[in-house]
Design a protein around this motif. Sequence first.
Motif, PDB file in Angstrom:
ATOM      1  N   ILE A  15       0.879  -1.177   0.000  1.00  0.00           N
ATOM      2  CA  ILE A  15       0.000   0.000   0.000  1.00  0.00           C
ATOM      3  C   ILE A  15       0.913   1.223   0.000  1.00  0.00           C
ATOM      4  O   ILE A  15       1.824   1.323   0.835  1.00  0.00           O
ATOM      5  N   ASN A  16       0.719   2.132  -0.957  1.00  0.00           N
ATOM      6  CA  ASN A  16       1.542   3.341  -1.026  1.00  0.00           C
ATOM      7  C   ASN A  16       0.758   4.527  -0.471  1.00  0.00           C
ATOM      8  O   ASN A  16      -0.330   4.832  -0.936  1.00  0.00           O
ATOM      9  N   VAL A  17       1.337   5.161   0.545  1.00  0.00           N
ATOM     10  CA  VAL A  17       0.685   6.329   1.156  1.00  0.00           C
ATOM     11  C   VAL A  17       1.597   7.523   0.936  1.00  0.00           C
ATOM     12  O   VAL A  17       2.608   7.677   1.618  1.00  0.00           O
ATOM     13  N   GLY A  18       1.286   8.336  -0.069  1.00  0.00           N
ATOM     14  CA  GLY A  18       2.115   9.523  -0.281  1.00  0.00           C
ATOM     15  C   GLY A  18       2.539   9.677  -1.732  1.00  0.00           C
ATOM     16  O   GLY A  18       1.690   9.615  -2.622  1.00  0.00           O
ATOM     17  N   ASP A  20       3.306   9.674  -5.431  1.00  0.00           N
ATOM     18  CA  ASP A  20       2.849   8.716  -6.443  1.00  0.00           C
ATOM     19  C   ASP A  20       3.984   8.184  -7.314  1.00  0.00           C
ATOM     20  O   ASP A  20       3.836   7.158  -7.952  1.00  0.00           O
ATOM     21  N   TYR A  23       4.593   4.757  -6.210  1.00  0.00           N
ATOM     22  CA  TYR A  23       3.570   3.827  -6.700  1.00  0.00           C
ATOM     23  C   TYR A  23       3.885   3.459  -8.157  1.00  0.00           C
ATOM     24  O   TYR A  23       3.838   2.287  -8.542  1.00  0.00           O
ATOM     25  N   ALA A  33       0.155  -3.424  -5.967  1.00  0.00           N
ATOM     26  CA  ALA A  33       0.151  -2.244  -5.098  1.00  0.00           C
ATOM     27  C   ALA A  33      -1.158  -1.484  -5.222  1.00  0.00           C
ATOM     28  O   ALA A  33      -1.801  -1.507  -6.272  1.00  0.00           O
ATOM     29  N   VAL A  34      -1.569  -0.844  -4.131  1.00  0.00           N
ATOM     30  CA  VAL A  34      -2.667   0.127  -4.200  1.00  0.00           C
ATOM     31  C   VAL A  34      -2.135   1.463  -3.680  1.00  0.00           C
ATOM     32  O   VAL A  34      -1.209   1.511  -2.880  1.00  0.00           O
ATOM     33  N   ASP A  35      -2.722   2.522  -4.208  1.00  0.00           N
ATOM     34  CA  ASP A  35      -2.226   3.864  -3.900  1.00  0.00           C
ATOM     35  C   ASP A  35      -3.297   4.626  -3.137  1.00  0.00           C
ATOM     36  O   ASP A  35      -4.462   4.601  -3.514  1.00  0.00           O
ATOM     37  N   ILE A  36      -2.887   5.285  -2.072  1.00  0.00           N
ATOM     38  CA  ILE A  36      -3.848   6.119  -1.336  1.00  0.00           C
ATOM     39  C   ILE A  36      -3.590   7.575  -1.692  1.00  0.00           C
ATOM     40  O   ILE A  36      -2.466   8.065  -1.579  1.00  0.00           O
ATOM     41  N   ASN A  37      -4.642   8.239  -2.117  1.00  0.00           N
ATOM     42  CA  ASN A  37      -4.543   9.667  -2.379  1.00  0.00           C
ATOM     43  C   ASN A  37      -4.714  10.374  -1.033  1.00  0.00           C
ATOM     44  O   ASN A  37      -5.757  10.895  -0.711  1.00  0.00           O
TER      45      ASN A  37
ATOM     46  N   LEU B  87      -8.499   5.558  -3.685  1.00  0.00           N
ATOM     47  CA  LEU B  87      -8.670   5.407  -2.247  1.00  0.00           C
ATOM     48  C   LEU B  87      -8.110   6.631  -1.536  1.00  0.00           C
ATOM     49  O   LEU B  87      -7.096   7.192  -1.954  1.00  0.00           O
ATOM     50  N   MET B  97      -6.935  -4.252  -0.067  1.00  0.00           N
ATOM     51  CA  MET B  97      -5.814  -5.194  -0.112  1.00  0.00           C
ATOM     52  C   MET B  97      -5.610  -5.772   1.297  1.00  0.00           C
ATOM     53  O   MET B  97      -4.694  -5.386   2.015  1.00  0.00           O
ATOM     54  N   LEU B 102       3.238  -4.845   3.171  1.00  0.00           N
ATOM     55  CA  LEU B 102       4.159  -3.708   3.295  1.00  0.00           C
ATOM     56  C   LEU B 102       3.407  -2.418   2.973  1.00  0.00           C
ATOM     57  O   LEU B 102       2.611  -2.372   2.031  1.00  0.00           O
ATOM     58  N   LEU B 104       4.248   1.620   2.186  1.00  0.00           N
ATOM     59  CA  LEU B 104       5.298   2.602   1.904  1.00  0.00           C
ATOM     60  C   LEU B 104       4.732   3.990   2.228  1.00  0.00           C
ATOM     61  O   LEU B 104       3.750   4.424   1.631  1.00  0.00           O
ATOM     62  N   SER B 106       5.116   8.063   2.659  1.00  0.00           N
ATOM     63  CA  SER B 106       5.880   9.284   2.354  1.00  0.00           C
ATOM     64  C   SER B 106       4.975  10.498   2.518  1.00  0.00           C
ATOM     65  O   SER B 106       4.670  11.186   1.553  1.00  0.00           O
ATOM     66  N   ILE B 107       4.520  10.716   3.732  1.00  0.00           N
ATOM     67  CA  ILE B 107       3.644  11.845   4.054  1.00  0.00           C
ATOM     68  C   ILE B 107       4.356  12.714   5.094  1.00  0.00           C
ATOM     69  O   ILE B 107       5.369  12.272   5.651  1.00  0.00           O
TER      70      ILE B 107
END
Lengths: 56, 526
Positions: A15-18, A20, A23, A33-37, B87, B97, B102, B104, B106-107
């Motif tokens: 899961i990618n938070v931040g 893009d 991602y 992978a899923v991406d969080i906006n 999302l 999911m 894992l 990742l 980056s905030i």
Amino acid sequence: MAEGKKLFNVELKVINVGLDIFYDALQMQNVKAVDINWRPTPKLEKEIEDILDKLL
Amino acid sequence: MKISDKVRRISRGITEASVIMATPTNKGILIRLGFPPTLIEEAKETDIIIAVRAQDQDSLNLAIQKANEMLESPEKISSGDEKKSKLTDLDSALNAMPDANLVLISIPGEHVKDISLKLIDRGIHQQIFSDHVSIEDELEIKERAVKNGVLILGPGAGTSIINGKGIGFSNAVKEGPVGIVAAAGTGLQEVITLLDQCGIGVKHGLGVGGSDTKEKIGGLMMLECIKLLEKDPDISVIGIVSKPPSPSIQEKIIKHISQQGKKKYVLAFIGGRQMQDNRTGGRIIQVGSLASAVLAFAKQAGNDQFLKATAKTSVSQEDLMRAMEKEWTKLSDGQKYIRALYTGGTFTYEAQVILSEILPGLIYSNAPILNVKEMASSLTSEANSVVDLGEEEFTQGRAHPMIDPTIRKLRIIEEAKDPEVAVLLMDFVLGYGSHPDPVGAALREIREAKDLAERGGRYLSVISHVCGATGDTQGYESSISKLQSVGAVVLPTNAIAATGAALVALRGKGNIEKIYSQYLTLGGEF
């Protein structure tokens, strides 16, 4: 000690938070992978927070 | 900034793209970037300027068309990738999911702890790229993670490889028997790419962040990673790549691997001493640079690999002297200073280690190590300056220089105007997450810098290093050829490039015997 999820020698599921670009990099490697906006949660004004604390 | 970045990435033919409000500051930057002042000045403050430089008309047209499209429909900024999720929060991502292993992150640093603790409770491992996570938060996160058997890579970890896949800024390297724990992002990239060039693959490269080896955190995750790598049957050589940990942590790590480790080890503490631990029968080699780490990994892999690595990544003292002589003989008398413009933090660190040994007391930096003086202002170089363009003062409100080369391009020209500058030293980092063509983006400025010096009756030497793997989409060989085509010298490692730059500035007079024995080769005892 508790065990975390299995990470090594299994398929990566991310899961990618931040950013893009990260991602995109995972996509390029065919990593699932899923991406969080992501957006920060708006902060409550202290005064309103205090009132809510008293009310709730 | 986001539109500029997207436009730049549309085609390799686009060398510069800025889609910005026509504020006086932004107009100033565009003029410094070489766009026609008369045209730029015409724009009113409420206008948006689309400024594009491209290698061909088709790329130019495409860039302008896409920029217009994104300005008209902002939702297209992140489109172009239909697979992208919409999302907006962690819970929906975890529902989408449920077997994620894992995350990742980056905030902004202040938001990291809440997310991280929640994930730890669900047993999910994390790589945290975010900076500005307080040391107290880091300790709380890592202590809870250890209790829950969760791996926390970072905070401040930009690079990792897990099961052969790059996470964050990473490179397309072969998978193999090496596993590395790193507290140094571009340091890890340098080692894995050089190993790749020598035919040695890396299965795991785990970045733990720069604070992990500080006293307060106690190397918590470094030790956890070492234990995990010991358990992986595919790993035969384990490496540690880091700026020197605090002494007690270094001792703790060495004690752990001496007593409980079973595999071969390479400990690369940048700036530290080179030695082999005879008590463990040569099982542990300790080195002081990224360049010598690669030789040590190869040595641990076998004699054939060591010979190959030496041929591929080393330059003999005599050959380096001869190559640099061609540069220094063209300099004018007053040219004496080195200006290093780095995008990689570990490269900045390693260059300072080497340059401060050759030029003790004469080096300045905006991220100074011991024995290096702090620059009065990061924006203006003085004497010999080693500038980390990835430091906070350069990245506030804009992307990291590994993604956005604008700041360095301006700085190249500014340094070239100083008649006392003899040599520009630069890194170019390829790979996932980096600019689509970091070398191509700076070529015009390098050419211009050299022309500028020539018009002033001088010669400007440009010494560079490309950190990349042959599999990286930016093209490793073509990046080197491009640099050479504009008269830049390209050396195989950052450590050799820093040594070369010193030789040029000192006209071959620097005492580099010690540098060679300590940082650029593996001593005879190995």
